[in-house]
Structure formats: structure tokens, C-alpha cells
Design a protein around this motif. Structure first.
Motif, PDB file in Angstrom:
ATOM      1  N   LYS A 143      -0.587   2.933  -4.753  1.00  0.00           N
ATOM      2  CA  LYS A 143       0.869   2.787  -4.802  1.00  0.00           C
ATOM      3  C   LYS A 143       1.306   1.323  -4.763  1.00  0.00           C
ATOM      4  O   LYS A 143       2.507   1.030  -4.887  1.00  0.00           O
ATOM      5  CB  LYS A 143       1.507   3.524  -3.617  1.00  0.00           C
ATOM      6  N   CYS A 144       0.366   0.419  -4.560  1.00  0.00           N
ATOM      7  CA  CYS A 144       0.691  -1.002  -4.393  1.00  0.00           C
ATOM      8  C   CYS A 144       1.289  -1.585  -5.669  1.00  0.00           C
ATOM      9  O   CYS A 144       0.736  -1.433  -6.768  1.00  0.00           O
ATOM     10  CB  CYS A 144      -0.565  -1.781  -4.002  1.00  0.00           C
ATOM     11  N   VAL A 145       2.424  -2.275  -5.533  1.00  0.00           N
ATOM     12  CA  VAL A 145       3.107  -2.866  -6.682  1.00  0.00           C
ATOM     13  C   VAL A 145       2.241  -3.911  -7.374  1.00  0.00           C
ATOM     14  O   VAL A 145       2.282  -4.056  -8.607  1.00  0.00           O
ATOM     15  CB  VAL A 145       4.455  -3.474  -6.242  1.00  0.00           C
ATOM     16  N   ARG A 146       1.419  -4.635  -6.619  1.00  0.00           N
ATOM     17  CA  ARG A 146       0.552  -5.641  -7.223  1.00  0.00           C
ATOM     18  C   ARG A 146      -0.435  -5.023  -8.204  1.00  0.00           C
ATOM     19  O   ARG A 146      -0.969  -5.704  -9.083  1.00  0.00           O
ATOM     20  CB  ARG A 146      -0.218  -6.413  -6.138  1.00  0.00           C
ATOM     21  N   GLY A 147      -0.697  -3.724  -8.060  1.00  0.00           N
ATOM     22  CA  GLY A 147      -1.642  -3.046  -8.938  1.00  0.00           C
ATOM     23  C   GLY A 147      -1.098  -2.770 -10.323  1.00  0.00           C
ATOM     24  O   GLY A 147      -1.851  -2.371 -11.211  1.00  0.00           O
ATOM     25  N   ILE A 148       0.199  -2.972 -10.540  1.00  0.00           N
ATOM     26  CA  ILE A 148       0.786  -2.697 -11.858  1.00  0.00           C
ATOM     27  C   ILE A 148       0.271  -3.691 -12.902  1.00  0.00           C
ATOM     28  O   ILE A 148      -0.052  -3.324 -14.035  1.00  0.00           O
ATOM     29  CB  ILE A 148       2.332  -2.759 -11.770  1.00  0.00           C
ATOM     30  N   SER A 199      -4.532  -4.183  -6.811  1.00  0.00           N
ATOM     31  CA  SER A 199      -3.718  -3.981  -5.615  1.00  0.00           C
ATOM     32  C   SER A 199      -4.205  -4.878  -4.482  1.00  0.00           C
ATOM     33  O   SER A 199      -5.318  -5.417  -4.523  1.00  0.00           O
ATOM     34  CB  SER A 199      -3.805  -2.519  -5.181  1.00  0.00           C
ATOM     35  N   VAL A 200      -3.377  -5.036  -3.473  1.00  0.00           N
ATOM     36  CA  VAL A 200      -3.796  -5.739  -2.265  1.00  0.00           C
ATOM     37  C   VAL A 200      -4.945  -4.957  -1.625  1.00  0.00           C
ATOM     38  O   VAL A 200      -4.943  -3.719  -1.616  1.00  0.00           O
ATOM     39  CB  VAL A 200      -2.618  -5.871  -1.274  1.00  0.00           C
ATOM     40  N   GLY A 201      -5.943  -5.644  -1.085  1.00  0.00           N
ATOM     41  CA  GLY A 201      -7.089  -4.982  -0.447  1.00  0.00           C
ATOM     42  C   GLY A 201      -6.724  -4.459   0.926  1.00  0.00           C
ATOM     43  O   GLY A 201      -7.212  -4.966   1.948  1.00  0.00           O
ATOM     44  N   ILE A 202      -5.902  -3.413   0.964  1.00  0.00           N
ATOM     45  CA  ILE A 202      -5.385  -2.889   2.236  1.00  0.00           C
ATOM     46  C   ILE A 202      -6.518  -2.399   3.138  1.00  0.00           C
ATOM     47  O   ILE A 202      -6.558  -2.684   4.335  1.00  0.00           O
ATOM     48  CB  ILE A 202      -4.381  -1.756   1.972  1.00  0.00           C
ATOM     49  N   GLY A 203      -7.454  -1.647   2.555  1.00  0.00           N
ATOM     50  CA  GLY A 203      -8.576  -1.142   3.344  1.00  0.00           C
ATOM     51  C   GLY A 203      -9.431  -2.267   3.899  1.00  0.00           C
ATOM     52  O   GLY A 203      -9.883  -2.209   5.054  1.00  0.00           O
ATOM     53  N   ARG A 204      -9.649  -3.294   3.109  1.00  0.00           N
ATOM     54  CA  ARG A 204     -10.452  -4.433   3.562  1.00  0.00           C
ATOM     55  C   ARG A 204      -9.758  -5.163   4.701  1.00  0.00           C
ATOM     56  O   ARG A 204     -10.425  -5.644   5.639  1.00  0.00           O
ATOM     57  CB  ARG A 204     -10.713  -5.373   2.393  1.00  0.00           C
ATOM     58  N   LEU A 205      -8.441  -5.249   4.637  1.00  0.00           N
ATOM     59  CA  LEU A 205      -7.688  -5.906   5.701  1.00  0.00           C
ATOM     60  C   LEU A 205      -7.678  -5.052   6.973  1.00  0.00           C
ATOM     61  O   LEU A 205      -7.765  -5.583   8.086  1.00  0.00           O
ATOM     62  CB  LEU A 205      -6.256  -6.190   5.242  1.00  0.00           C
ATOM     63  N   GLU A 206      -7.576  -3.735   6.817  1.00  0.00           N
ATOM     64  CA  GLU A 206      -7.650  -2.851   7.987  1.00  0.00           C
ATOM     65  C   GLU A 206      -9.004  -2.986   8.665  1.00  0.00           C
ATOM     66  O   GLU A 206      -9.091  -3.075   9.898  1.00  0.00           O
ATOM     67  CB  GLU A 206      -7.410  -1.399   7.569  1.00  0.00           C
ATOM     68  N   ARG A 207     -10.044  -3.017   7.874  1.00  0.00           N
ATOM     69  CA  ARG A 207     -11.391  -3.191   8.425  1.00  0.00           C
ATOM     70  C   ARG A 207     -11.500  -4.520   9.159  1.00  0.00           C
ATOM     71  O   ARG A 207     -12.033  -4.586  10.276  1.00  0.00           O
ATOM     72  CB  ARG A 207     -12.419  -3.133   7.293  1.00  0.00           C
TER      73      ARG A 207
END
Length: 277
Positions: free
Chosen positions: A103-108, A112-120
Motif C-alpha cells: 500500500k506504500c505510495v513510494r511503491g507506485i 516501497s519503504v522497507g517497513i518490515g526491515r525497519l520493524e526488525r
């Protein structure tokens, strides 16, 4: 700090193939602080937060990423922990690419932003450096039994404990974690990571390594079980309503209604009755 408009994610550091071919250690090594901040700067902090809509547990993603931008890693962890009981696990094995990151806008127009990598990164930073002990909320007087310490059991236990429920987890096997321990290989999800998450939960929740047959139904208002034992419990405890069958039926027959949404609705309707979820 200026936004990072690089269309690609910061690459995940990994073991060299020639090295990892001779061990079973985790392949992905995780971001360091500098890389995590740089990746966080790719987030546009969208007003409508579509990434949150893509997250099953509704982590406030822009908020925790904003904390990373400022170098406030412990604050980022506390934001994630409001919604997730297993952030170090979810940061590794949750399918972010089909959920929040999709759903990340950057993925258009890029990645996308590495959300999972940042959570980790945030979870690993907390587990390495934080000295804060989890605070056990004041009891609300309700007792709940969780039969099985797999991912669903641990998540349910963590979420209820945060709300003040007196939770006890029963586990027949010698190690808590269920499929996280017995079903995912070490190079994908290290056992030490699961053990640390369980240790954090165990500071709020007693995990009794006992057989599920020792659960006394008269001691608890609600019982949550994994799918593997729900049918046996349904035969034994006739005075319970078993919502596991709702989930199971929907998944097997392919109902259009979401099993989770329907289950939640039924749970709210039946909450005052004796339930096996």
C-alpha cells in the motif's frame, strides 16, 4: 532532515553465499543505525496512511518511522509494541510485501519503504540495548487460559495481558513458540529471537509448560486454543461456544466474508458467554 527520494530500498545486508553455504545461521543480517535512518527518510509520512490500512494489526507505521528518523529507536519500539506482541518475529517473517508495503505510495514509481526491515531493526535494537522492563498492567479481574504457545497463542496472550487480563499460557512441549520454533528454519528465524520475544511476554504472562489436559475449565472465563486442539476441547467442554469452527469453516469452504471479521463480530456478540476461541 531532508527526505530520501531514492526510488529503491536500502539493500538488506546478508551473509556471503560462500559463508552461508556452510552454516545454518540467519542469512539476512539487518540494518545498522545509519542505514535504518536513511531508509526511514524515504517515508513521505502520508496523511491518509495507506500502509496502516494494509497492516493486519494496524501498527501506526508513519509514527514509528518518524521516531527512527529522529534516532529515537526505543520510542519507535514502544509505538510498535502498542499493536504487536512479537515485533522481532513479525519484522522477519510477516509478508509485508503483500500487506503494508503493498500500500506504500513510494511503491507506485519505485520500491516501497522497507517497513518490515525497519520493524526488525527497531525490535533488534530494543532487545540489544534497552534496559526497560515491561510494565504489567493492573488486573481487571478476568482470567483467560491460552492453550498452546504458538504465534496465535502468544499474540492473544500479549494483547489481553496489556488490557489487564490475568492470562495463563499452557504448553505441552518443552519450548514455547509453536510453529515459530518447530516450523521455521534457523536461517530464516533464529530460535534465539523467538526465545527473547517469549521472555519479554513471560515477564507479564506465566507460561506453564503443562499438558493441555490439565486445564481446568472452571477456573477461566475464556479459553483460546490452536486449531489442532479445538475439536477435542469442543467434545470435552459442552458448555463452551467454539469459534475456532467459524474460522475453520470459512477458510475451508472459501466464504467471501473475512473469517477474522466474522469471528470478531461473533466474539463481541458472545463475549459474556463461555467461549473457546
Amino acid at each position: 532532515m531532508a527526505a530520501n527520494m531514492n526510488p529503491k530500498k536500502n539493500p538488506m545486508p546478508t551473509q556471503d553465499p560462500l559463508v552461508r553455504a556452510r552454516n545454518i545461521d540467519e542469512v539476512a543480517l539487518g540494518y545498522d543505525e545509519q542505514t535504518a535512518v536513511d531508509e526511514a527518510l524515504r517515508c513521505l509520512n502520508c496523511k491518509n496512511m495507506p500502509c496502516v490500512d494494509g497492516c493486519p494489526v494496524k501498527i501506526h507505521i508513519p509514527e514509528f518511522i518518524s521516531a527512527i528518523k529522529e534516532g529515537e529507536f526505543e520510542k519507535a519500539y514502544q509505538i510498535i509494541s502498542k499493536s504487536s506482541s512479537l515485533p522481532a518475529v513479525c519484522g522477519r517473517v510477516c509478508p509485508q510485501e503483500t500487506q503494508c508495503e503493498s500500500k506504500c505510495v513510494r511503491g507506485i514509481k519505485g520500491e516501497s519503504v522497507g517497513i518490515g526491515r525497519l520493524e526488525r531493526f527497531v525490535a533488534d535494537w530494543h532487545n540489544t540495548f534497552s534496559k526497560e522492563e515491561p510494565v504489567k498492567p493492573e488486573s481487571n479481574g478476568h482470567k483467560v487460559a491460552i492453550v498452546g504457545s504458538g504465534p496465535s497463542g502468544l499474540t492473544c496472550a500479549g494483547d489481553l495481558a496489556k488490557k489487564g487480563y490475568d492470562v495463563t499460557v499452557y504448553e505441552a512441549l518443552h519450548t514455547a513458540g509453536g510453529v515459530l520454533v518447530y516450523g521455521i528454519p534457523e536461517f530464516r528465524l533464529p530460535k534465539s529471537i523467538v526465545a527473547k520475544e517469549v521472555e519479554t511476554l513471560n515477564s507479564m504472562i506465566p507460561i506453564w509448560k503443562k499438558n493441555k489436559s490439565e486445564v481446568k475449565d472452571e477456573d477461566y472465563e475464556i479459553m483460546q486454543t490452536g486449531i489442532d486442539v479445538c475439536k477435542k476441547l469442543n467434545e470435552k467442554y459442552k458448555n463452551y461456544i467454539n469459534l475456532s469452527f467459524i474460522f475453520d469453516k470459512n477458510m475451508i469452504t472459501g466464504y467471501k466474508a473475512s473469517p477474522i471479521d466474522e469471528g470478531k463480530e461473533k466474539f463481541l456478540q458472545l463475549f459474556k458467554e463461555r467461549i473457546v476461541l
